[in-house]
Every structure is written in structure tokens, then in C-alpha cells.
Motif scaffolding. Structure first.
Motif: not given
Length: 346
Positions: A122-132, A256-262
């Protein structure tokens, strides 16, 4: 940090709606599919199923706008009204099932060991969410989703002008491209909220797609490892690390998962394919084939494919063929020779 044009409370409310509405609709669908069984209805399964239903609703309204020439304002009214009706029906159904079989709804694992690994995940996912969410807008190669969304808003219609030039189409559009409904879906989602189109698509929806990807991989982990919490979250941690390590190149899944996930291809690769794979791994397809069909149809709605026949259909066809082969007599005789015993079919 990226400047956000909308009130933070409205963004939180939008995220709340994007979390609750698909879950409620999906929970009702899962309850209907497993009406005669006592199978647990997981939050992750419900959210993905509900999201696929919302994609289908958005595609139906998109086709009305393109071929029925309805304005974006009318489509927004139909979108809100349809979701309200679906949510009311789903709420009544889910409430009835909840009152009779409360144990069927599972949000968190009930057993399996320490929560240290889930905490790291969850900590790793949270950092990814903040980054995105906080990263500046980028340009995905060949993608014009934001420009298309803004052209819809400017003309109050669907594909009335070329999003790159602002002028009417001279030679028309490819029919396959015309029926792709992802820009319309994003437009309908943001039509009731004061959110800039670029922020909505590239930041907010990227977080939503990233969450859907982890839900799909969690379903695979649950099928493989059952209630073993450590193994399930080890797999999810590996997936999260792959996303981080592949973030720097456009041809890697992490980009694809982080900068261009849309982007439509990201939705297919990150959510639809893993979810379809998890459905194919089920022993009994009688209760999962409707969701398989939803995966195939959702890919046709959001991603450029050959006449709508895409990777999800190919994946499920291959898995069905392998299942038939494994049930055949020659395979079972070959297995008995190799392993010294006849394979038992469930």
C-alpha cells in the motif's frame, strides 16, 4: 507540482464517485451471477465488473451522440439518469443480499498472516498515486484523447470537428475509429465537475486505471494462492516494482501504468487482459462467461482493434482450446505416462 484548476474537494468527490458507483453496480451484477451459490463477492471483482458496465453505458451514449446526433448536454443528462437508475436498482439488490448473507461480502482478507507485506504494498501504491497525480502532463505517442475531449466540449457534440485542426472533417472518419467511445466516456465523467480536461484524463483517470490494474492482478493472486496473504502480496509487490522500473521508456508496461495509464491500450494491457486471464483460470466458466464477454466488448469500445476482435478474445480462445486439449483422452494418457497416474479432472 502540477497546478490543479479544480477545487480539491470536488476532485475528492469525483474519486469517491468513481470508487463507489462501479463497485455498487458490479456488486449487484456479481450477486446475480452467483445467485444460487454462496460464493464470496469480493470488492475487487465488483469494482472491475461495474467499471466494465459503465464503459458499456458510455459506449451506448457515444453511439447515440455519433449516429443519433445528440448534443453533449443531452448525453450528460442520459448519463446521470442512467447511472442513478442503475445505482438505485443495484442498491436494492445488494441490500437484500447483505441482509440475508452478510458474510458473502468481503472487503479485507479474513486470515492469512501478518499485514506487513500489505502495508509495504500500500505504501508503494500510495507513492505511485502521488507521482501520477502530481506529475506534469505528458504526450503519449499517437494519443489525442485530451484534444478530442476538448473538441467535444467546445462543439457540444461528438466528432463534429477534427480535434487537431478545429475544422470540420473533409474526407470523413474511419468507422472503426468513430465508434471508439473512450473520449466520450471521459467527457461524460468530467461533465459534471469543474475539472480541466487534461487534469481529468492524464492525472485523475490514470490513478483510476492504476487502481484497476492492481485489482485485476490481485484477482490472479487470489486464484493462485487462495488465502495465503504473504504470497498474494509478494506477487503484487513484484507487479508494483515492474511498474516502477519500467516507467522510463514508452515501450515498457511501467510507462503505460504510470505516465500514460489513460490510453486505451493501457486499459487493455493493465486491466482487461489480467482480468480476462483470471476469469479463464476459473475451473467453472458457467458463472464467469458474462464477465469474459464484458472484457471482449470493453476492449472493442476503448482500444483500436481489428474490427473489434482484440487480445482479450484471442486470450480466452487460446485458454478454451487448452482446456479442451487437457480434457482429451490423448493428453490424459500422455500425462499418465509422464507423471505415472491419470490426471483427475475437477
Amino acid at each position: 507540482m502540477l497546478e490543479k484548476g479544480a477545487d480539491g474537494r470536488m476532485i475528492i468527490f469525483l474519486w469517491l464517485m468513481l470508487a463507489l458507483v462501479p463497485w455498487l453496480i458490479g456488486a449487484a451484477v456479481q450477486a446475480v451471477l452467483h445467485w444460487k451459490t454462496s460464493e464470496v463477492i469480493h470488492m475487487t471483482d465488483s469494482w472491475i465488473t461495474g467499471s466494465l458496465c459503465c464503459i458499456g453505458l458510455g459506449e451506448a451514449l457515444h453511439l447515440l451522440g455519433v449516429f443519433g446526433h445528440l448534443s453533449l448536454g443531452r448525453l450528460h443528462i442520459l448519463w446521470c439518469g442512467s447511472l442513478a437508475v442503475l445505482c438505485l436498482l443495484a442498491l436494492a439488490l445488494v441490500t437484500g443480499v447483505w441482509l440475508k448473507h452478510r458474510e458473502r461480502f468481503r472487503i479485507l482478507p479474513q486470515k492469512g498472516g501478518s499485514f506487513v507485506l500489505p502495508g509495504f504494498f500500500l505504501l508503494m501504491v500510495l507513492t505511485q498515486v502521488v507521482y501520477v497525480y502530481c506529475m506534469p502532463a505528458i504526450t503519449a505517442p499517437g494519443d489525442i484523447t485530451v484534444e478530442t475531449l476538448r473538441s467535444f466540449q467546445a462543439t457540444d457534440g461528438i466528432y463534429l470537428v477534427n480535434p487537431l485542426t478545429g475544422q470540420a472533417y473533409v474526407q470523413g472518419m474511419s468507422m472503426r475509429y468513430k465508434i471508439l467511445g473512450l473520449p466520450t466516456l471521459y467527457t461524460l465523467i468530467g461533465s459534471g465537475f469543474p475539472v480541466d480536461g487534461g487534469v481529468l484524463v492524464q492525472n485523475l483517470m490514470s490513478v483510476v486505471v492504476l487502481a484497476g490494474a492492481y485489482m485485476a492482478y490481485y484477482r490472479i493472486a487470489r486464484l493462485l494462492f487462495g488465502d495465503d496473504l504473504r504470497k498474494k502480496y509478494l506477487l503484487l509487490l513484484l507487479v508494483a516494482m515492474v511498474f516502477w522500473c519500467g516507467e522510463g521508456a514508452v515501450w515498457l508496461d511501467g510507462y503505460a501504468a504510470l505516465p500514460s495509464a489513460w490510453v486505451g491500450t493501457s486499459i487493455r494491457n493493465l486491466v482487461l487482459l489480467p482480468y480476462a486471464l483470471s476469469l479463464g483460470l476459473e475451473k467453472d466458466w458457467r458463472h464467469t462467461w458474462p464477465c469474459m464477454v464484458l472484457c471482449v466488448m470493453a476492449e472493442a469500445c476503448v482500444c483500436w482493434t481489428f474490427n473489434g476482435l482484440g487480445m482479450c478474445l484471442l486470450l480466452l480462445a487460446v485458454m478454451a482450446a487448452l482446456d479442451k486439449v487437457s480434457a482429451s483422452g490423448p493428453y490424459r494418457r500422455l500425462s499418465s505416462r509422464i507423471f505415472g497416474r491419470e490426471e483427475e479432472r475437477p
